[in-house]
Design a protein around this motif. Structure first.
Motif, short mmCIF file in Angstrom:
data_model
loop_
_atom_site.label_atom_id
_atom_site.label_comp_id
_atom_site.label_asym_id
_atom_site.label_seq_id
_atom_site.Cartn_x
_atom_site.Cartn_y
_atom_site.Cartn_z
N THR A 114 0.84 -1.21 0.00
CA THR A 114 0.00 0.00 0.00
C THR A 114 0.88 1.26 0.00
O THR A 114 0.50 2.28 -0.57
CB THR A 114 -0.95 0.04 1.22
N THR A 115 2.06 1.16 0.62
CA THR A 115 2.98 2.30 0.59
C THR A 115 3.37 2.64 -0.85
O THR A 115 3.37 3.81 -1.24
CB THR A 115 4.26 1.98 1.41
N ILE A 116 3.70 1.61 -1.61
CA ILE A 116 4.10 1.84 -3.00
C ILE A 116 2.91 2.34 -3.83
O ILE A 116 3.05 3.29 -4.62
CB ILE A 116 4.68 0.54 -3.63
N ILE A 117 1.74 1.76 -3.59
CA ILE A 117 0.55 2.21 -4.34
C ILE A 117 0.27 3.68 -4.03
O ILE A 117 0.05 4.50 -4.93
CB ILE A 117 -0.67 1.32 -4.01
N ARG A 118 0.33 4.03 -2.75
CA ARG A 118 0.07 5.43 -2.37
C ARG A 118 1.14 6.35 -2.93
O ARG A 118 0.85 7.48 -3.35
CB ARG A 118 0.01 5.54 -0.84
N LYS A 119 2.38 5.86 -2.95
CA LYS A 119 3.46 6.66 -3.52
C LYS A 119 3.22 6.91 -5.01
O LYS A 119 3.36 8.03 -5.51
CB LYS A 119 4.79 5.90 -3.30
N GLU A 120 2.81 5.85 -5.71
CA GLU A 120 2.54 5.97 -7.14
C GLU A 120 1.42 6.98 -7.39
O GLU A 120 1.52 7.81 -8.29
CB GLU A 120 2.14 4.61 -7.73
N TRP A 121 0.38 6.91 -6.57
CA TRP A 121 -0.75 7.81 -6.77
C TRP A 121 -0.39 9.24 -6.39
O TRP A 121 -0.86 10.18 -7.03
CB TRP A 121 -1.97 7.30 -5.98
N ALA A 122 0.46 9.39 -5.37
CA ALA A 122 0.90 10.73 -4.99
C ALA A 122 1.70 11.36 -6.14
O ALA A 122 1.54 12.54 -6.45
CB ALA A 122 1.76 10.68 -3.73
N GLU A 123 2.52 10.55 -6.78
CA GLU A 123 3.29 11.05 -7.91
C GLU A 123 2.38 11.32 -9.12
O GLU A 123 2.58 12.31 -9.83
CB GLU A 123 4.38 10.04 -8.30
N LEU A 124 1.41 10.45 -9.31
CA LEU A 124 0.45 10.62 -10.40
C LEU A 124 -0.31 11.94 -10.23
O LEU A 124 -0.51 12.69 -11.19
CB LEU A 124 -0.51 9.43 -10.42
N TYR A 125 -0.71 12.21 -8.98
CA TYR A 125 -1.46 13.42 -8.68
C TYR A 125 -0.66 14.67 -9.03
O TYR A 125 -1.21 15.71 -9.37
CB TYR A 125 -1.82 13.40 -7.19
N LYS A 126 0.68 14.55 -8.95
CA LYS A 126 1.55 15.71 -9.23
C LYS A 126 1.91 15.81 -10.71
O LYS A 126 2.56 16.74 -11.12
CB LYS A 126 2.85 15.59 -8.42
N ASN A 127 1.54 14.77 -11.49
CA ASN A 127 1.90 14.77 -12.90
C ASN A 127 0.67 15.14 -13.73
O ASN A 127 -0.18 14.31 -14.02
CB ASN A 127 2.42 13.37 -13.29
N SER A 128 0.58 16.43 -14.08
CA SER A 128 -0.65 16.92 -14.69
C SER A 128 -0.94 16.25 -16.04
O SER A 128 -2.09 16.04 -16.40
CB SER A 128 -0.58 18.44 -14.86
N LEU A 129 0.12 15.88 -16.76
CA LEU A 129 -0.07 15.26 -18.08
C LEU A 129 -0.77 13.91 -17.94
O LEU A 129 -1.77 13.64 -18.61
CB LEU A 129 1.30 15.08 -18.75
N VAL A 130 -0.26 13.09 -17.04
CA VAL A 130 -0.84 11.76 -16.85
C VAL A 130 -2.21 11.89 -16.18
O VAL A 130 -3.17 11.21 -16.56
CB VAL A 130 0.10 10.86 -16.00
N LEU A 131 -2.29 12.80 -15.22
CA LEU A 131 -3.55 12.98 -14.50
C LEU A 131 -4.67 13.39 -15.45
O LEU A 131 -5.81 12.91 -15.36
CB LEU A 131 -3.37 14.04 -13.40
N SER A 132 -4.35 14.28 -16.40
CA SER A 132 -5.39 14.72 -17.34
C SER A 132 -5.84 13.56 -18.23
O SER A 132 -7.02 13.46 -18.57
CB SER A 132 -4.88 15.89 -18.19
#
Lengths: 265, 314
Positions: free
Chosen positions: A7-25
């Protein structure tokens, strides 16, 4: 397997995803567009009421078989909307193809893999966590999109029989079985491509080629060569499951601790 | 006392793209004692990073054995990973995440009990507390290195592998990191330090291994100097006279005498034993001695001698 580490890695991935506007969009807007398209078509055709007179015999015979008990106009509308429902199969392919390359290539370019691999997390936990981090948003986006479409379609289709026809078993198989399998397939392929690439865009583009079979399926259905019925939905799910098993095996081999450190360059 | 790190003929070979075999680490046998700062020196491509990767269970040995904190590499890898902290050559931070989040991820991976307290402790110790909520991507190289050091220490490992901890840091940041490493020894931790900074190694390390695919030498910096170079004592005189050289040369324990300006450079073994005799000899011969000192070889001299002399490095 240790759930906290995963879950730490999943949350880390999502935290990074949230900061990546290109992927998030991509994750947010692409499903919205693919959901809006069939609804707009449905709305433009005025639901199933008052449609223009349609010659049912011009529809593919398999389609006509599915239209028993419906008016020609309703049958024709179901045919049109069904074409676009295949777009929902693109969501579980495109979203992981957007997330996973950043997840793997990002670790490579940031040089963060070595400290991560030096930690007590096992390779299986890491691979599974990275897989889930890309698969879960894809499945949720597909289901939420489909849910929005169902609600929208219910508001636009007043004929309950037509509505039930539209959301027959084949779509439930596609959304709840085939879509998760396609998401896994997309992640596995992305991991393999990413292991050889240092540019997430390259990995994304190659992984995005996965939508081609869906496009061919869409064209085949539009041209009347193929009707997406229960048998086809099950057949595709079985094929996707087979490919998933093979690709997961290959991805596990590629995602070996030592290979990552010595060959992922 | 059992060694914290023990290797026995540890060897690692790689197959290159052209199918040839490359030996990165060849028959490495060393013991690193508890609480020791062990310097691991060698040129680029000598296999230092490969050795760290072997000892931290990131890659498997081709042959030979190793134990880390009493656990066997290849058999008890999880226990070893829990026992060691590693500072890689590049800090490898998640640039889009804050400093505190970066540490929190690793605290959870290592199962640190009171993660927030540990994170706060190390961020304060390394002067990063005020920047805890800033993205790591915006940090300077020195700050990233300090953050990576905090990450390596979060789970309080008894053994630390530090790969070039001060590379590319400005003098102030390097000084802080060096002081921090010295503190680690006081805490009783074992530090395996790879560095190209020989002055740093000289100041910090209890023992030094010079390595170039295979182990060339291992000892304390002082002993390495003594083994390679006979010691030289410099006598600063008010004035030089030819009879002074002759008087010193007459002693059998003197290997070589050189007169350079007003200085006599005397090469010999065991100056502590023979210096009083030489001083008496010089005074009796009419010399006015201003002061006496030992000509110290730097660790760089030792290192270059070891690495560049084919007979030593072969």
């Amino acid at each position: 397997m240790n759930r906290t580490r995963m879950t730490t890695i999943i949350r880390k991935e999502w935290a990074e995803l949230y900061k990546n506007s290109l992927v998030l969009s991509t994750v947010v807007f692409m499903p919205l567009i693919l959901t809006a398209l069939p609804l707009v078509i449905l709305w433009a055709s005025g639901g199933f009421e008052g449609s223009v007179d349609v010659v049912v015999s011009e529809l593919p015979p398999q389609m006509v078989q599915q239209c028993q008990g419906l008016s020609g106009a309703a049958c024709n509308q179901i045919f049109i909307v069904s074409q676009f429902m295949l777009l929902f199969m693109m969501i579980p392919l495109i979203i992981p193809a957007a997330i996973a390359p950043y997840s793997i290539v990002g670790e490579k370019t940031q040089r963060s893999l070595e400290p991560l691999l030096a930690s007590p997390i096992t390779t299986t936990e890491l691979l599974l966590a990275k897989n889930l981090a890309a698969v879960i948003p894809a499945i949720l986006a597909t289901w939420v999109s489909f849910g929005i479409f169902v609600v929208g379609a219910r508001l636009l289709i007043h004929d309950t029989l037509a509505f039930n026809h539209l959301f027959a078993g084949r779509w439930l198989i596609a959304i709840f079985l085939l879509a998760p399998l396609l998401a896994i397939l997309s992640v596995d392929l992305s991991i393999m491509v990413s292991s050889r690439s240092n540019d997430p865009r390259v990995a994304q583009q190659i992984a995005s080629l996965l939508v081609l079979p869906v496009v061919f399926l869409l064209l085949g259905q539009m041209l009347g060569f193929l009707i997406f019925n229960n048998q086809v939905a099950i057949l595709f799910s079985v094929v996707a499951l087979g490919i998933d098993i093979v690709l997961t095996y290959v991805a596990v081999q590629v995602f070996d601790r030592e290979a990552i450190l010595t060959r992922w360059q | 006392m059992a060694a914290m790190i023990h290797t026995d003929h540890l060897t690692r070979r790689f197959r290159t793209k052209d199918k040839t075999e490359l030996v990165a680490v060849d028959n490495l046998t060393i013991d690193v004692q508890p609480g020791e700062i062990f310097g691991f020196l060698g040129p680029n491509g000598a296999g230092k990073t490969t050795t760290i990767r072997l000892l931290s269970c990131l890659i498997a040995p081709s042959s030979g054995t190793a134990t880390v904190n009493g656990y066997t590499v290849g058999q008890q890898n999880q226990a070893i990973r829990q026992s060691v902290g590693i500072l890689t050559e590049t800090p490898g931070m998640y640039d889009r995440l804050s400093a505190a989040t970066n540490l929190r991820i690793f605290a959870r991976l290592y199962g640190v009990a009171d993660a927030d307290a540990q994170i706060a402790r190390y961020l304060r110790l390394l002067g990063l507390w005020d920047r805890r909520d800033d993205e790591a991507g915006g940090f300077s190289k020195g700050m990233r290195q300090k953050l990576a050091l905090a990450r390596a220490l979060l789970h309080e490992p008894p053994i630390l592998f530090l790969d070039e901890p001060t590379a590319g840091l400005d003098p102030e940041a390097a000084h802080l990191v060096r002081d921090f490493i010295a503190e680690l020894r006081q805490q009783g931790r074992t530090v395996f330090l790879c560095t190209h900074n020989l002055d740093e190694a000289d100041r910090l390390c209890d023992r030094i291994a010079v390595f170039k695919t295979h182990l060339i030498a291992v000892d304390t910096p002082t002993n390495l100097r003594r083994k390679l170079f006979s010691r030289q004592v410099v006598f600063h005189l008010r004035a030089m006279a030819p009879q002074l050289v002759a008087a010193v040369k007459a002693h059998p324990f003197v290997d070589e005498v050189q007169a350079i300006d007003n200085k006599l450079v005397v090469r010999m073994h065991d100056p502590e034993l023979h210096n009083p005799t030489l001083i008496r000899t010089l005074v009796d011969a009419g010399a006015d001695i201003q002061f006496v000192g030992e000509l110290r070889y730097s660790l760089e001299d030792v290192y270059l001698q070891l690495v560049q002399t084919p007979s030593l490095s072969a």
